[in-house]
Scaffold this motif. Sequence first.
Motif, PDB file in Angstrom:
ATOM      1  N   ILE A 185       6.920  -9.143   1.644  1.00  0.00           N
ATOM      2  CA  ILE A 185       5.460  -9.082   1.616  1.00  0.00           C
ATOM      3  C   ILE A 185       4.919  -8.331   2.825  1.00  0.00           C
ATOM      4  N   ALA A 186       5.575  -8.484   3.986  1.00  0.00           N
ATOM      5  CA  ALA A 186       5.137  -7.755   5.176  1.00  0.00           C
ATOM      6  C   ALA A 186       5.363  -6.257   5.014  1.00  0.00           C
ATOM      7  N   VAL A 187       6.514  -5.884   4.447  1.00  0.00           N
ATOM      8  CA  VAL A 187       6.815  -4.470   4.212  1.00  0.00           C
ATOM      9  C   VAL A 187       5.815  -3.862   3.243  1.00  0.00           C
ATOM     10  N   GLN A 188       5.546  -4.563   2.162  1.00  0.00           N
ATOM     11  CA  GLN A 188       4.653  -4.020   1.140  1.00  0.00           C
ATOM     12  C   GLN A 188       3.211  -3.919   1.630  1.00  0.00           C
ATOM     13  N   ILE A 189       2.751  -4.923   2.356  1.00  0.00           N
ATOM     14  CA  ILE A 189       1.399  -4.870   2.905  1.00  0.00           C
ATOM     15  C   ILE A 189       1.294  -3.743   3.938  1.00  0.00           C
ATOM     16  N   ALA A 190       2.352  -3.561   4.736  1.00  0.00           N
ATOM     17  CA  ALA A 190       2.353  -2.485   5.725  1.00  0.00           C
ATOM     18  C   ALA A 190       2.273  -1.118   5.058  1.00  0.00           C
ATOM     19  N   LYS A 191       3.046  -0.932   3.992  1.00  0.00           N
ATOM     20  CA  LYS A 191       3.024   0.357   3.298  1.00  0.00           C
ATOM     21  C   LYS A 191       1.657   0.638   2.686  1.00  0.00           C
ATOM     22  N   ARG A 192       1.116  -0.329   1.961  1.00  0.00           N
ATOM     23  CA  ARG A 192      -0.174  -0.105   1.329  1.00  0.00           C
ATOM     24  C   ARG A 192      -1.256   0.137   2.368  1.00  0.00           C
ATOM     25  N   GLY A 193      -1.243  -0.656   3.437  1.00  0.00           N
ATOM     26  CA  GLY A 193      -2.233  -0.466   4.489  1.00  0.00           C
ATOM     27  C   GLY A 193      -2.137   0.905   5.124  1.00  0.00           C
ATOM     28  N   PHE A 194      -0.912   1.359   5.355  1.00  0.00           N
ATOM     29  CA  PHE A 194      -0.704   2.673   5.977  1.00  0.00           C
ATOM     30  C   PHE A 194      -1.333   3.784   5.148  1.00  0.00           C
ATOM     31  N   TYR A 195      -1.079   3.775   3.834  1.00  0.00           N
ATOM     32  CA  TYR A 195      -1.591   4.859   2.988  1.00  0.00           C
ATOM     33  C   TYR A 195      -3.108   4.818   2.842  1.00  0.00           C
ATOM     34  N   VAL A 196      -3.666   3.624   2.762  1.00  0.00           N
ATOM     35  CA  VAL A 196      -5.127   3.523   2.656  1.00  0.00           C
ATOM     36  C   VAL A 196      -5.781   3.989   3.959  1.00  0.00           C
ATOM     37  N   ALA A 197      -5.253   3.530   5.089  1.00  0.00           N
ATOM     38  CA  ALA A 197      -5.848   3.870   6.380  1.00  0.00           C
ATOM     39  C   ALA A 197      -5.691   5.347   6.718  1.00  0.00           C
ATOM     40  N   ALA A 198      -4.657   5.991   6.174  1.00  0.00           N
ATOM     41  CA  ALA A 198      -4.382   7.391   6.502  1.00  0.00           C
ATOM     42  C   ALA A 198      -5.535   8.321   6.142  1.00  0.00           C
ATOM     43  N   ASP A 199      -6.319   7.954   5.141  1.00  0.00           N
ATOM     44  CA  ASP A 199      -7.429   8.800   4.697  1.00  0.00           C
ATOM     45  C   ASP A 199      -8.785   8.328   5.223  1.00  0.00           C
ATOM     46  N   MET A 200      -8.768   7.376   6.146  1.00  0.00           N
ATOM     47  CA  MET A 200     -10.018   6.847   6.699  1.00  0.00           C
ATOM     48  C   MET A 200     -10.373   7.517   8.022  1.00  0.00           C
ATOM     49  N   GLU A 201     -11.653   7.399   8.397  1.00  0.00           N
ATOM     50  CA  GLU A 201     -12.054   7.818   9.727  1.00  0.00           C
ATOM     51  C   GLU A 201     -11.370   6.920  10.756  1.00  0.00           C
ATOM     52  N   TYR A 202     -11.166   7.461  11.948  1.00  0.00           N
ATOM     53  CA  TYR A 202     -10.368   6.800  12.978  1.00  0.00           C
ATOM     54  C   TYR A 202     -10.785   5.351  13.230  1.00  0.00           C
ATOM     55  N   HIS A 203     -12.061   5.125  13.536  1.00  0.00           N
ATOM     56  CA  HIS A 203     -12.488   3.772  13.875  1.00  0.00           C
ATOM     57  C   HIS A 203     -12.482   2.855  12.660  1.00  0.00           C
ATOM     58  N   LYS A 204     -12.745   3.413  11.476  1.00  0.00           N
ATOM     59  CA  LYS A 204     -12.719   2.613  10.258  1.00  0.00           C
ATOM     60  C   LYS A 204     -11.288   2.188   9.911  1.00  0.00           C
ATOM     61  N   ALA A 205     -10.326   3.035  10.246  1.00  0.00           N
ATOM     62  CA  ALA A 205      -8.926   2.699   9.985  1.00  0.00           C
ATOM     63  C   ALA A 205      -8.501   1.491  10.803  1.00  0.00           C
ATOM     64  N   PHE A 206      -8.956   1.417  12.056  1.00  0.00           N
ATOM     65  CA  PHE A 206      -8.638   0.249  12.880  1.00  0.00           C
ATOM     66  C   PHE A 206      -9.227  -1.019  12.268  1.00  0.00           C
ATOM     67  N   ALA A 207     -10.475  -0.947  11.839  1.00  0.00           N
ATOM     68  CA  ALA A 207     -11.133  -2.109  11.253  1.00  0.00           C
ATOM     69  C   ALA A 207     -10.404  -2.563   9.991  1.00  0.00           C
ATOM     70  N   TYR A 208     -10.028  -1.603   9.161  1.00  0.00           N
ATOM     71  CA  TYR A 208      -9.317  -1.932   7.924  1.00  0.00           C
ATOM     72  C   TYR A 208      -7.966  -2.569   8.233  1.00  0.00           C
ATOM     73  N   MET A 209      -7.203  -1.969   9.161  1.00  0.00           N
ATOM     74  CA  MET A 209      -5.873  -2.488   9.471  1.00  0.00           C
ATOM     75  C   MET A 209      -5.943  -3.863  10.131  1.00  0.00           C
TER      76      MET A 209
END
Length: 259
Positions: free
Chosen positions: A204-228
């Motif tokens: 579950i940690a691996v899968q959440i990390a992968k999904r979070g990484f791809y979603v955050a990759a297309d976000m603005e810098y500060h928004k990516a921190f908030a999302y992660m």
Amino acid sequence: MSYETLLVEVGENHVATVTLNRPNQLNTFTTPLADELTRALKALDADPTVRVIVIKGAGKHFCAGIDVSEMSGKTPMELRAWIERMETPLVTIGEMNKPVIAQVHGVAAANGAGLVAACDLAIAAETARIGLTAINVGLNCVGPVIPVSKSVGRKIALEMLLYGELLEAKEAQARGLINRVVPAEELEKAAQDWAAVLAQKSPIAVQIAKRGFYVAADMEYHKAFAYMNEVFARLCTTEDAKEGVAAFMEKRKPVWKER
């Protein structure tokens, strides 16, 4: 589930292996292969016994791109639908929960190079070569260059797209396309061992990390921190997170609950 252009195996170590199985055609993409690869990836992503997926090629090469014989006689609209099908497996990998590792030998060219880049991780034989070669036959790799550019950056991606040269494995590693390079005779074992180590982590940690990484990759810098940070907070509420911390404190191996 049976396949005509793939071999799919699920090991007892939670690692599944998908083999592109058109060795006499250098494992080039056809409509059946593209459709079957997409179907296999989605099925393995849904399989609770699988935690990590390895993609490799049968015969002498990983994948030499697309079988261009399928282009003949198609209208522009048909060609667009056709090329989208060729690229669907590349898009699918980024949408999956489970990590996918490319095991690269021989040549990975054009859509084959795109497949390597689209995989979350990649390990290659020292003798492997990778490149966006379609420009050499009057075409281009504008689809595969998308995942490639995410790995290597704009200028190197454009150089690969416009010159169509094959990079040696070590150079591909230096540019960010490959994580690990090993002797050719050690590739199979090294890839399986590497996948097995990842399969031992909290699923579950691996899968959440992968999904979070791809979603955050297309976000603005500060928004990516908030999302992660939200992702991390949700992860901390899982049984695996509690078990992992407890095991660390108690100096024992964790027993993942996968929830």
